[in-house]
Design a protein around this motif. Structure first.
Motif, PDB file in Angstrom:
ATOM      1  N   LEU A  46      -9.789  -4.720  -4.518  1.00  0.00           N
ATOM      2  CA  LEU A  46      -8.420  -4.718  -4.007  1.00  0.00           C
ATOM      3  C   LEU A  46      -7.628  -3.512  -4.490  1.00  0.00           C
ATOM      4  O   LEU A  46      -6.690  -3.067  -3.835  1.00  0.00           O
ATOM      5  CB  LEU A  46      -7.700  -5.994  -4.441  1.00  0.00           C
ATOM      6  N   SER A  47      -8.008  -2.976  -5.646  1.00  0.00           N
ATOM      7  CA  SER A  47      -7.216  -1.913  -6.261  1.00  0.00           C
ATOM      8  C   SER A  47      -7.168  -0.644  -5.422  1.00  0.00           C
ATOM      9  O   SER A  47      -6.258   0.174  -5.599  1.00  0.00           O
ATOM     10  CB  SER A  47      -7.755  -1.588  -7.660  1.00  0.00           C
ATOM     11  N   GLU A  48      -8.094  -0.479  -4.500  1.00  0.00           N
ATOM     12  CA  GLU A  48      -8.065   0.735  -3.685  1.00  0.00           C
ATOM     13  C   GLU A  48      -6.792   0.821  -2.836  1.00  0.00           C
ATOM     14  O   GLU A  48      -6.306   1.907  -2.545  1.00  0.00           O
ATOM     15  CB  GLU A  48      -9.299   0.833  -2.786  1.00  0.00           C
ATOM     16  N   TYR A  49      -6.220  -0.349  -2.488  1.00  0.00           N
ATOM     17  CA  TYR A  49      -4.997  -0.353  -1.692  1.00  0.00           C
ATOM     18  C   TYR A  49      -3.794   0.151  -2.488  1.00  0.00           C
ATOM     19  O   TYR A  49      -2.797   0.588  -1.911  1.00  0.00           O
ATOM     20  CB  TYR A  49      -4.708  -1.767  -1.172  1.00  0.00           C
ATOM     21  N   PHE A  50      -3.877   0.096  -3.817  1.00  0.00           N
ATOM     22  CA  PHE A  50      -2.750   0.476  -4.670  1.00  0.00           C
ATOM     23  C   PHE A  50      -3.046   1.719  -5.508  1.00  0.00           C
ATOM     24  O   PHE A  50      -2.296   2.051  -6.419  1.00  0.00           O
ATOM     25  CB  PHE A  50      -2.404  -0.692  -5.603  1.00  0.00           C
ATOM     26  N   PHE A  51      -4.140   2.413  -5.175  1.00  0.00           N
ATOM     27  CA  PHE A  51      -4.591   3.491  -6.039  1.00  0.00           C
ATOM     28  C   PHE A  51      -3.562   4.610  -6.145  1.00  0.00           C
ATOM     29  O   PHE A  51      -3.366   5.204  -7.209  1.00  0.00           O
ATOM     30  CB  PHE A  51      -5.931   4.060  -5.541  1.00  0.00           C
ATOM     31  N   ASN A  52      -2.866   4.909  -5.057  1.00  0.00           N
ATOM     32  CA  ASN A  52      -1.855   5.973  -5.116  1.00  0.00           C
ATOM     33  C   ASN A  52      -0.720   5.582  -6.075  1.00  0.00           C
ATOM     34  O   ASN A  52      -0.211   6.412  -6.826  1.00  0.00           O
ATOM     35  CB  ASN A  52      -1.280   6.259  -3.731  1.00  0.00           C
ATOM     36  N   ASN A  53      -0.354   4.307  -6.073  1.00  0.00           N
ATOM     37  CA  ASN A  53       0.635   3.825  -7.032  1.00  0.00           C
ATOM     38  C   ASN A  53       0.146   4.003  -8.459  1.00  0.00           C
ATOM     39  O   ASN A  53       0.876   4.489  -9.332  1.00  0.00           O
ATOM     40  CB  ASN A  53       0.929   2.338  -6.802  1.00  0.00           C
ATOM     41  N   TYR A  54      -1.093   3.595  -8.697  1.00  0.00           N
ATOM     42  CA  TYR A  54      -1.635   3.683 -10.053  1.00  0.00           C
ATOM     43  C   TYR A  54      -1.718   5.136 -10.526  1.00  0.00           C
ATOM     44  O   TYR A  54      -1.475   5.419 -11.698  1.00  0.00           O
ATOM     45  CB  TYR A  54      -3.024   3.034 -10.111  1.00  0.00           C
ATOM     46  N   TYR A  55      -2.063   6.026  -9.596  1.00  0.00           N
ATOM     47  CA  TYR A  55      -2.114   7.438  -9.997  1.00  0.00           C
ATOM     48  C   TYR A  55      -0.749   7.883 -10.512  1.00  0.00           C
ATOM     49  O   TYR A  55      -0.644   8.519 -11.570  1.00  0.00           O
ATOM     50  CB  TYR A  55      -2.561   8.332  -8.836  1.00  0.00           C
ATOM     51  N   ASN A  56       0.291   7.564  -9.774  1.00  0.00           N
ATOM     52  CA  ASN A  56       1.632   7.992 -10.170  1.00  0.00           C
ATOM     53  C   ASN A  56       2.127   7.276 -11.423  1.00  0.00           C
ATOM     54  O   ASN A  56       2.901   7.839 -12.203  1.00  0.00           O
ATOM     55  CB  ASN A  56       2.611   7.768  -9.016  1.00  0.00           C
ATOM     56  N   LEU A  57       1.674   6.065 -11.647  1.00  0.00           N
ATOM     57  CA  LEU A  57       2.107   5.303 -12.816  1.00  0.00           C
ATOM     58  C   LEU A  57       1.373   5.705 -14.093  1.00  0.00           C
ATOM     59  O   LEU A  57       1.965   5.698 -15.178  1.00  0.00           O
ATOM     60  CB  LEU A  57       1.898   3.806 -12.572  1.00  0.00           C
ATOM     61  N   PHE A  58       0.096   6.047 -13.974  1.00  0.00           N
ATOM     62  CA  PHE A  58      -0.731   6.162 -15.171  1.00  0.00           C
ATOM     63  C   PHE A  58      -1.481   7.482 -15.365  1.00  0.00           C
ATOM     64  O   PHE A  58      -1.821   7.828 -16.486  1.00  0.00           O
ATOM     65  CB  PHE A  58      -1.779   5.035 -15.183  1.00  0.00           C
ATOM     66  N   PHE A  59      -1.793   8.192 -14.289  1.00  0.00           N
ATOM     67  CA  PHE A  59      -2.763   9.272 -14.402  1.00  0.00           C
ATOM     68  C   PHE A  59      -2.188  10.678 -14.272  1.00  0.00           C
ATOM     69  O   PHE A  59      -2.917  11.660 -14.383  1.00  0.00           O
ATOM     70  CB  PHE A  59      -3.873   9.116 -13.340  1.00  0.00           C
ATOM     71  N   THR A  60      -0.912  10.828 -13.959  1.00  0.00           N
ATOM     72  CA  THR A  60      -0.373  12.150 -13.639  1.00  0.00           C
ATOM     73  C   THR A  60      -0.312  13.071 -14.856  1.00  0.00           C
ATOM     74  O   THR A  60      -0.072  12.632 -15.981  1.00  0.00           O
ATOM     75  CB  THR A  60       1.050  12.042 -13.053  1.00  0.00           C
ATOM     76  N   LYS A  61      -0.520  14.367 -14.593  1.00  0.00           N
ATOM     77  CA  LYS A  61      -0.340  15.434 -15.598  1.00  0.00           C
ATOM     78  C   LYS A  61       0.357  16.608 -14.909  1.00  0.00           C
ATOM     79  O   LYS A  61      -0.195  17.701 -14.811  1.00  0.00           O
ATOM     80  CB  LYS A  61      -1.691  15.876 -16.166  1.00  0.00           C
TER      81      LYS A  61
END
Length: 453
Positions: A172-187
């Protein structure tokens, strides 16, 4: 282990999203109390995955931890409490951060991804980046994003995505992956990404506000469409979303008329990327595929609550009889809707499809799409090819959305439990295919191995 994983991600910076106003300790406590009270009142059986005592302990412990911070934003609130919602193991009950992120100038991650226990893979290139990449990247495994390896990425995804099992949470997480990138992974505005073949890329990211200035191909994503391959005597019906029933009914009539006119004897229905929606679309499709009266559901458990009564009064499109019956229920009790009396008649024989039908499923088949797959199997409408559905055949449903008073985040809460046709109390699993094969290979397998021309 759970808390160690949680806090290692919570402290990651959130560069792409503007920080919101602080929440006071009083506001945090009010929102936490609001969540607990709402779940207790609305959900049929919220504590099947975790005891209420343990859930309250986790909520109170998390509340104490976040109040120790000198400052705390809406994003901090979400990061702290969503993993506790996930512990309920309910694919519909969750804190919704998507509405908040949609109002920010977020970064657009270049790829749509496929997520499983095996890793994170490139499924497709997003339209804003089509000029920058070739199709060669499709299918590659992502091993590192901004110095965060795939093992840690998968740990985060399963702790932040609501679902009934680890497998379904990851998929299911693939549907929210863009959100997760912005929340946790950005540099910053550069994405550093590594693939399993050793290829490393540094990609300048596009923000939402810049999207319109990008020249891209004109791509329209359709909820459903079909293609006929007459020379090989088959058609593929790609069904991505159970949506827009008023258009779906004439679409089905046209499709089955054309299949009959062209003499097509093999129909492939592809619901591998279908997250569900309105189950009435499944009923309408089954009318063309089965020869006897049917129902997708055995029974539905319904929790009566003042909260849902008020929610339904404000909802549009709800059946007046259904609303009247629900409003008569005693709040705090659970009712049972027996679907054995709600039998649906199939189409006349001259309208039904009488050829071979093949249904493609995957871990991305959820909610109403999984319900349809179960009915398809129960009534022996054809063969199912692929992998187990992500949606279970006993599953929560009918979401009530409640906006928290201070953070203004929405809390989604399931208010029913659906038992698919033929399901027993012990059927806590998805729909199993007749032929189990990697979902990505299911279409080729069906065309090459099962269809006789």
């Amino acid at each position: 282990m759970f808390r160690k994983i949680l806090y290692s991600f919570v402290i990651l910076p959130c560069i792409a999203l503007a920080q919101t106003a602080e929440m006071t300790p009083k506001q945090v406590r009010e929102d936490v109390g609001f969540m607990i009270k709402s779940i207790d009142e609305v959900s049929v059986d919220p504590y099947s995955g975790i005891s209420r005592k343990k859930f309250i302990f986790e909520m109170q412990k998390t509340e104490k931890d976040i109040l120790k911070q000198k400052k705390r934003s809406i994003v901090d609130f979400y990061k702290a409490f969503q993993p506790v919602m996930v512990m309920l193991e309910d694919g519909h009950t969750e804190l919704n951060i998507s509405d908040y992120i949609s109002k920010t100038d977020y970064f657009i991650f270049p790829f749509s991804v496929r997520v499983s226990e095996d890793g994170v893979f490139v499924k497709s290139i997003k339209s804003s980046y089509h000029e920058a990449f070739t199709e060669d990247l499709k299918g590659l495994e992502i091993t590192d994003i901004n110095s965060i390896n795939s093992t840690k990425i998968l740990e985060l995804l399963q702790h932040y995505t609501s679902g009934e099992s680890k497998k379904s949470r990851l998929e299911l997480s693939e549907y929210f992956f863009n959100n997760y990138y912005n929340l946790f992974f950005t540099k910053g505005n550069i994405l550093e990404i590594t693939f399993d073949q050793g290829q490393k890329l540094e990609i300048p990211l596009i923000r939402k506000s810049e999207k319109k200035s990008i020249t891209s191909r004109n791509i329209v994503t359709k909820s459903y469409y079909y293609e006929v391959t007459k020379e090989k005597n088959y058609a593929v019906f790609t069904f991505r979303q159970f949506a827009d029933i008023e258009k779906f009914r004439p679409f089905l009539a046209q499709m089955f008329l054309e299949l009959k006119a062209e003499g097509i004897q093999n129909l492939i229905i592809d619901i591998r990327d279908n997250g569900g929606g309105n189950s009435e679309l499944g009923d309408d499709l089954l009318k063309y595929l089965v020869s006897k009266p049917f129902s997708q559901y055995e029974k539905t458990l319904v929790k009566y609550s003042d909260i849902r009564k008020e929610y339904l009064r404000k909802s549009s499109g709800i059946d007046s009889t259904e609303l009247k019956n629900y409003l008569q229920g005693i709040s705090g009790t659970v009712g049972v809707i027996d679907h054995s009396k709600n039998i649906i008649e199939p189409k006349d024989k001259n309208e039904r499809f009488t050829g071979n039908v093949y249904l493609l499923t995957s871990g991305q088949t959820f909610s109403s799409a999984a319900d349809f797959a179960n009915a398809f199997k129960f009534y022996k409408a054809g063969k199912i090819i692929g992998s187990e559905t992500g949606g279970f055949i006993i599953s929560p449903g009918e979401v009530v959305n409640r906006q928290l008073p201070n953070s203004k985040l929405f809390l989604n809460i399931s208010s029913t439990i659906d038992f698919n046709i033929g399901a027993t109390e012990h059927d806590r699993h998805g729909v199993m295919p007749d032929i189990q094969i990697e979902a990505g290979k299911a279409l080729d397998y069906t065309v090459e191995r099962l269809i006789k021309q």
